[in-house]
Design an enzyme around this catalytic site. Sequence first.
Site, mmCIF file in Angstrom:
data_model
loop_
_atom_site.group_PDB
_atom_site.id
_atom_site.type_symbol
_atom_site.label_atom_id
_atom_site.label_comp_id
_atom_site.label_asym_id
_atom_site.label_seq_id
_atom_site.Cartn_x
_atom_site.Cartn_y
_atom_site.Cartn_z
ATOM 1 N NE ARG A 291 -2.270 0.612 3.799
ATOM 2 C CZ ARG A 291 -1.628 1.274 4.776
ATOM 3 N NH1 ARG A 291 -1.292 2.536 4.607
ATOM 4 N NH2 ARG A 291 -1.321 0.652 5.891
ATOM 5 C CG HIS A 295 -6.049 1.541 6.455
ATOM 6 N ND1 HIS A 295 -6.065 0.251 5.989
ATOM 7 C CD2 HIS A 295 -7.223 1.716 7.119
ATOM 8 C CE1 HIS A 295 -7.192 -0.338 6.351
ATOM 9 N NE2 HIS A 295 -7.910 0.531 7.033
ATOM 10 C CE1 TYR A 304 1.447 2.465 8.426
ATOM 11 C CE2 TYR A 304 0.220 4.102 9.677
ATOM 12 C CZ TYR A 304 0.354 3.293 8.561
ATOM 13 O OH TYR A 304 -0.601 3.334 7.581
#
Length: 398
Positions: A291, A295, A304
């Site tokens: 990805r 998200h 992160y």
Amino acid sequence: MAKGQPPARDGRDDMAPEPEFVQLLTPEGERVEHPEYSVDFSDEEYRGLYRDLVVVRKLDTEATALQRQGELGLWASLLGQEAAQVGSGRALRTQDMAFPTYREHGVLYCRGIDPIMPLGLFRGVDQGAWDPIKHKFNMYTIVIGAQTLHAVGYAMGINLDGRIGGATPTAKRATAGGNGAGLDGDSGDEAVIAYFGDGASSQGDVNEAFIWAGVFHAPIVFFCQNNQYAISAPLERQTRVPLYQRAAGFGFPGVRVDGNDVLAAYAVTRTALDNARHGQGPTLVEAYTYRMGAHTTSDDPTRYRIASEVESWQAKDPILRVRRFLTNQGIADEAFFGEVDEQAAREAVHLRERVLSMPEPDPLSMFDNVYPNGSPLIDEERARHTEYLSSFAEGAHR
């Protein structure tokens, strides 16, 4: 035979190296052979796949921009996962049924559904307006993993109806989205495909679906897009073994494919669907992809993951590798690429215009289509809400 070997992310000594995956097109655009999987496309079909990838990405980018400008409540981007979705979507035959999550915009496009449809859902003007039966593409599912149980139930119904193993009439050659890339079946038998992500693989619903599919030999393909993160949780925080190997514990095969390789995604999915259609039961396909964006538009991936990781995956971009292949093989030239870019831009502008002109829904429409033949409870709720809305109109005249 050519396979890739992605490294473990955190470099811990106790992490076993990732196994190889099925690959037919390298990041450099070189065609490679595999002993079990292959494709045999015409030049037109190769160009059609490239067109799909570019248009799907452009529409997705436009939807992200619309959300950032306050025109959508939320958007789940597929950026980086185009090859997994277009490859698997084009492998479906017209009679096959797909059960998506909320991110399968590329599969939706390949099924010939108007790309405006999911934007109405995320704009809040409807709950998804396409006909699942007509398009053989179920409604988007927001509850993580729930669609896998729905898919298995549908697949069990196919078994009970005897629509597998050559029991149904021969189907004519057709394509799901009309670009010529891929429905070369010789049978009207049906199969089901259920999409989910690596995060959903940790959900109880998904594991229960595996059990039912295995025990009842359901004609289904579980297509896991492993994009490396369940929102912010990396893959190594979810599993100690590669996801595709979990299938063995439920009694059916699993295979890992390069999810950024549209040709491999097509070939592996086509084989798995054919096996299901011929009465050989379920398969778990793990599309190893990434990805590239957030998200959803409510997520900040910079909190992160590091930039160098994203850059390393950008070098494996699914669109760039097909473009390199087309150029290297003399299948397409700059004029073709420019025409595709112009088409994608036109479709994106058209999509934006249609989103901005979407009418506000009638508040009472929320009671429509709850039950096919109505319900006394729904009638009562509609009447109460009508009275509530009327109270505002009465107050305005006082």
